[in-house]
Enzyme design. Structure first.
Site, PDB file in Angstrom:
ATOM      1  N   SER A 120     -12.489  75.691  24.377  1.00  0.00           N
ATOM      2  CA  SER A 120     -12.114  74.926  23.173  1.00  0.00           C
ATOM      3  C   SER A 120     -13.252  74.008  22.751  1.00  0.00           C
ATOM      4  CB  SER A 120     -10.890  74.064  23.449  1.00  0.00           C
ATOM      5  OG  SER A 120      -9.812  74.860  23.822  1.00  0.00           O
TER       6      SER A 120
HETATM    7  N1  SAH Z   1      -9.569  75.303  29.769  1.00  0.00           N
HETATM    8  C1  SAH Z   1     -10.483  76.374  29.491  1.00  0.00           C
HETATM    9  C2  SAH Z   1     -10.046  77.121  28.239  1.00  0.00           C
HETATM   10  C3  SAH Z   1      -9.999  78.551  28.485  1.00  0.00           C
HETATM   11  S1  SAH Z   1      -9.096  79.498  27.306  1.00  0.00           S
HETATM   12  C4  SAH Z   1     -11.913  75.894  29.413  1.00  0.00           C
HETATM   13  O1  SAH Z   1     -12.141  74.687  29.536  1.00  0.00           O
HETATM   14  O2  SAH Z   1     -12.806  76.711  29.260  1.00  0.00           O
HETATM   15  C5  SAH Z   1      -7.544  79.711  28.099  1.00  0.00           C
HETATM   16  C6  SAH Z   1      -7.549  80.342  29.459  1.00  0.00           C
HETATM   17  O3  SAH Z   1      -6.190  80.547  29.838  1.00  0.00           O
HETATM   18  C7  SAH Z   1      -8.213  81.719  29.519  1.00  0.00           C
HETATM   19  O4  SAH Z   1      -9.214  81.698  30.486  1.00  0.00           O
HETATM   20  C8  SAH Z   1      -7.073  82.641  29.912  1.00  0.00           C
HETATM   21  O5  SAH Z   1      -7.465  83.713  30.716  1.00  0.00           O
HETATM   22  C9  SAH Z   1      -6.150  81.694  30.650  1.00  0.00           C
HETATM   23  N2  SAH Z   1      -4.767  82.164  30.787  1.00  0.00           N
HETATM   24  C10 SAH Z   1      -4.017  82.881  29.925  1.00  0.00           C
HETATM   25  N3  SAH Z   1      -2.797  83.137  30.459  1.00  0.00           N
HETATM   26  C11 SAH Z   1      -2.779  82.554  31.678  1.00  0.00           C
HETATM   27  C12 SAH Z   1      -1.805  82.482  32.729  1.00  0.00           C
HETATM   28  N4  SAH Z   1      -0.637  83.094  32.643  1.00  0.00           N
HETATM   29  N5  SAH Z   1      -2.138  81.795  33.838  1.00  0.00           N
HETATM   30  C13 SAH Z   1      -3.347  81.198  33.979  1.00  0.00           C
HETATM   31  N6  SAH Z   1      -4.293  81.251  33.048  1.00  0.00           N
HETATM   32  C14 SAH Z   1      -4.030  81.921  31.898  1.00  0.00           C
END
Ligand code: SAH
Length: 294
Positions: A120
């Site tokens: 993000s």
């Molecule tokens: N907080 C992250 C944002 C990553 S985008 C950062 O600082 O870079 C959101 C993330 O959520 C992705 O990596 C995706 O794979 C993960 N995600 C999606 N569904 C999920 C689930 N059920 N459990 C854990 N992670 C999940």
């Protein structure tokens, strides 16, 4: 005399042998105390740069960009308190982006981090962090580790950060990155504990959590996460359809008579919606949707 000395020695050895063994290592892994972190100067860029001099791990070319983004975040009210400013100014976002995006590290934008997911923009990361008002002894859970940037920010605010990622190779990559950063000298990252798995179920053994941050979009609040939220805990979660979620601040209040009340509030007070990558199930399982509070 000689005899009494050896008796004394024997008694001492016996006492040592009988003494309870050294206490077993505490269950809680080693943590770094965020209270020991320095506060960079914020008045202007020159003073900020000078105050970062004693921290050679931070890339000198990136620092001016980090400071400019800090000013924009301040003006936009994405940073609510000094501690969140400190966390932003001490986190090297450049370590968490892909090499091809280095120049765009501090842009007002989300960036591709591989595996079809994104990191993000700084404004959203810091708005969500500010809404949590993280305290040093809070146990914090993040769902969606991704690049590790959000958990890195949290590692400057809490001594106990737990994060779950569903994409196994991404989890591995970020775990290795953290090991590398700790070896380099970023001691605060020992506060981050990573797990590969489906964050819909939280991380029960490590809960309850005072703060929960969800960084993937879903159409309801997962009941297991609500359950793992401690009394008077706060969760920030994007809830709504693909491409257009409301960033909710969810509070679990427990009254003196033991009654639990859940309250929800839009972090942006209806001024804007957000768009996160979907909250998915394990390989090929699609996205989570269905039951629970919205
Ligand atoms: N907080 C992250 C944002 C990553 S985008 C950062 O600082 O870079 C959101 C993330 O959520 C992705 O990596 C995706 O794979 C993960 N995600 C999606 N569904 C999920 C689930 N059920 N459990 C854990 N992670 C999940």
């Amino acid at each position: 005399m000689k005899r009494s000395i050896s008796l004394w020695v024997l008694t001492l050895c016996g006492a040592l042998l009988l003494a309870p063994a050294t206490p077993v290592a505490a269950e809680e892994p080693v943590s770094f105390d965020v209270a020991s972190l320095p506060m960079p100067a914020v008045q202007d860029k020159a003073r900020f740069m000078a105050s970062m001099e004693p921290l050679p791990l931070h890339d000198k070319k990136m620092l001016p960009l980090r400071y400019e983004r800090f000013q924009a975040l301040k003006n936009n009210k994405d940073l609510w308190r000094d501690k969140e400013s400190q966390a932003f100014l001490l986190t090297s976002r450049e370590e968490f982006v892909l090499p091809q995006n280095l120049k765009r590290t501090y842009d007002h934008a989300f960036l591709d981090i591989g595996y079809g997911v994104t990191i993000s923009g700084p404004h959203l990361v810091m708005r969500m962090t500010s809404a949590l008002d993280v305290q040093p002894e809070d146990r914090v859970l993040e769902v969606g580790t991704g690049s590790g940037y959000q958990s890195a920010i949290l590692a400057h605010l809490s001594n106990h950060v737990y994060t779950v990622e569903i994409i196994e190779p991404l989890h591995q990559r970020t775990r290795e990155l953290y090991t590398k950063l700790i070896d380099k000298g970023y001691g605060e990252y020992v506060n981050v504990h990573l797990k590969s798995g489906d964050g819909y179920y939280g991380w029960e053994e490590m809960g309850p959590f005072n703060k929960i941050i969800v960084t993937c979009a879903i159409d309801h609040i997962p009941p297991p996460l609500l359950k793992q939220l401690a009394p008077n805990g706060v969760m920030v979660i994007p809830v709504g359809p693909p491409g257009k979620q409301t960033l909710l601040e969810v509070r679990k209040e427990v009254n003196t008579d033991g009654k639990t009340t859940i309250t929800r509030k839009d972090v942006y007070n209806g001024r804007k919606s957000v768009s996160f990558v979907p909250f998915t199930k394990k390989e090929g399982g699609g996205t989570w949707s269905g039951k629970g509070l919205q």
